[in-house]
Design an enzyme around this catalytic site. Structure first.
Site, short mmCIF file in Angstrom:
data_model
loop_
_atom_site.label_atom_id
_atom_site.label_comp_id
_atom_site.label_asym_id
_atom_site.label_seq_id
_atom_site.Cartn_x
_atom_site.Cartn_y
_atom_site.Cartn_z
N LYS A 100 68.22 5.22 11.83
CA LYS A 100 68.04 4.06 12.70
C LYS A 100 69.36 3.32 12.91
O LYS A 100 69.69 2.95 14.04
CB LYS A 100 66.98 3.11 12.11
CG LYS A 100 65.59 3.73 12.01
CD LYS A 100 64.56 2.74 11.55
CE LYS A 100 64.75 2.31 10.11
NZ LYS A 100 64.60 3.43 9.16
N THR A 101 70.12 3.10 11.84
CA THR A 101 71.42 2.44 11.97
C THR A 101 72.38 3.29 12.79
O THR A 101 73.10 2.78 13.65
CB THR A 101 72.01 2.14 10.59
OG1 THR A 101 71.10 1.31 9.85
CG2 THR A 101 73.35 1.43 10.71
N ASP A 106 69.14 -5.14 11.11
CA ASP A 106 68.43 -4.22 10.22
C ASP A 106 67.34 -4.98 9.46
O ASP A 106 67.48 -6.17 9.18
CB ASP A 106 69.42 -3.59 9.24
CG ASP A 106 68.88 -2.35 8.58
OD1 ASP A 106 67.84 -1.82 9.05
OD2 ASP A 106 69.48 -1.89 7.59
N THR A 149 61.43 -0.77 8.67
CA THR A 149 60.67 0.24 7.94
C THR A 149 59.21 -0.18 7.79
O THR A 149 58.39 0.59 7.29
CB THR A 149 61.27 0.46 6.53
OG1 THR A 149 61.32 -0.81 5.85
CG2 THR A 149 62.69 1.00 6.64
N ARG A 173 69.56 11.35 5.19
CA ARG A 173 70.39 10.62 4.22
C ARG A 173 70.33 11.31 2.86
O ARG A 173 71.35 11.45 2.18
CB ARG A 173 69.92 9.18 4.10
CG ARG A 173 70.72 8.35 3.10
CD ARG A 173 70.13 6.96 2.95
NE ARG A 173 70.21 6.21 4.20
CZ ARG A 173 69.52 5.11 4.44
NH1 ARG A 173 68.67 4.64 3.54
NH2 ARG A 173 69.67 4.48 5.59
#
Length: 360
Positions: free
Chosen positions: A88-89, A133, A182, A241
């Site tokens: 997402k980032t 975020d 999230t 990740r």
């Protein structure tokens, strides 16, 4: 002279050999350290074409961004929703890169007061991308200010206190807000409705994660066999990740115990050292399953009881372990508590009872 008496002791032979072979004058090389950090940053893709996986989101975003650029306007506000570690980032950085604008980053917990948000918005340049975020954790006063900023591109700044306080409207240039969450269900309706496009990020399959591992290995300058890349990808819980993190640990193992070339054997050996089993479960995951099955006969058990048994906070068990255990078919959440499935019993090498969920 210290009052504490020093005690002489001898290191075991194996540690003596390690100590004698370790150079005493080998500090961290700052140039190598800086280069390593640059390499880590380069693991993030820079464009939608370079981004691996999420084909539907990439197609949708491409339409949104291309349409806005052709009309010469700022794109609608964008909400990125999905579990941690899916990009997402990175996607927010790509949006700013595709638009050729600056990216201003913050997080929901950092915006405790309306003034915190006002300070950021007052520095916005037309066309900028503002990334928040964990936007579901933004404080209510800041969220209410954000409504007006998103919809009317202005905010009201309160000057003074008490009866003499004055509201001064402040115009801000058009910008695009990219929010990441999230926990989309925790967003308030008014905030969610102000986003023009919502992208739902999905977990990756093994093929896409294998491509992620191969790309990262090329950037890190590490040789990795195809079957080793698949092995790392299959234990990454569907999350890029985690795949990149495991690859770095496998790289360490291969460099220390070999010539740096990652084979299937070295990948399996490294993952065993770091307590990552064939399903991607780590020590805490297996502790939760072990407590559920060996300590409570497979359940049902409440999350607080499980947390106490494994020595963790209930939130950690519920937010870190449970989502993957449920998705992997190892745990079921019922109205009475958590229950181990037949697959969980078999994964721990035990025979499941006839009433275990998933028994044929």
């Amino acid at each position: 002279m210290s009052d504490v008496e020093r005690t002489e002791f001898e290191l075991p032979p194996d540690l003596q050999r390690q100590a004698s072979s370790r150079p005493d004058d080998a500090p961290v090389n700052p140039v190598a350290q800086a280069g390593e950090q640059d390499v880590e940053k380069s693991l993030r893709p820079k464009s939608l074409d370079e981004f691996i996986g999420q084909p539907k989101v990439r197609e949708q975003l491409s339409l949104v961004l291309t349409g806005a650029k052709r009309r010469g306007v700022t794109p609608d506000h964008i909400l990125m929703s999905g579990p941690p570690g899916l990009g997402k980032t990175t996607m927010a950085m790509i949006i700013a890169e595709e638009l050729g604008t600056s990216l201003r980053m913050t997080s929901g917990p950092a915006l405790e007061r309306a003034g915190d948000l006002a300070a950021m918005l007052s520095n916005i340049v037309e066309g900028d991308v503002m990334f928040i975020d964990e936007i579901h954790r933004i404080a209510r006063p800041a969220e209410e200010m954000l409504y007006m900023a998103m919809e009317d591109f202005r905010i009201d700044v309160i000057v003074g206190k008490g009866p003499g306080a004055t509201s001064i409207p402040l115009e801000i240039p058009p910008f695009t807000l990219v929010g990441a969450t999230t926990r989309a269900g925790m967003l308030t309706g008014p905030l969610r409705d102000r986003f023009g496009f919502t992208a739902q990020m999905e977990f990756y399959d093994v093929d896409d994660l294998t491509r992620v591992v191969r790309r990262a290995s090329r950037i890190l300058g590490v040789e990795i066999d195809d079957d080793a890349a698949v092995e790392v990808a299959s234990r990454s819980r569907g999350t890029p990740r985690i795949a990149n993190r495991l690859l770095r640990r496998v790289r360490d193992f291969a460099e220390v115990n070999g010539d740096g070339h990652i084979t299937l054997a070295s990948a399996q050996g490294a993952l065993a050292v770091f307590d990552v089993d064939e399903l991607g479960l780590d020590r805490l995951d297996r502790a939760v399953l072990g407590s559920l099955i060996r300590g409570h006969g497979g359940g049902p058990v409440g999350v607080n009881t499980l947390a106490i048994a494994v020595g963790e906070e209930p939130g950690t068990v519920e937010e870190v372990c449970e989502p993957y255990l449920v998705r992997a078919g190892l745990m079921a959440r019922t109205g009475r508590g958590r229950v181990a499935t037949a697959a969980a019993w078999r994964h721990l090498g035990l025979t499941p009872p006839d009433n275990a969920p998933g028994m044929l």
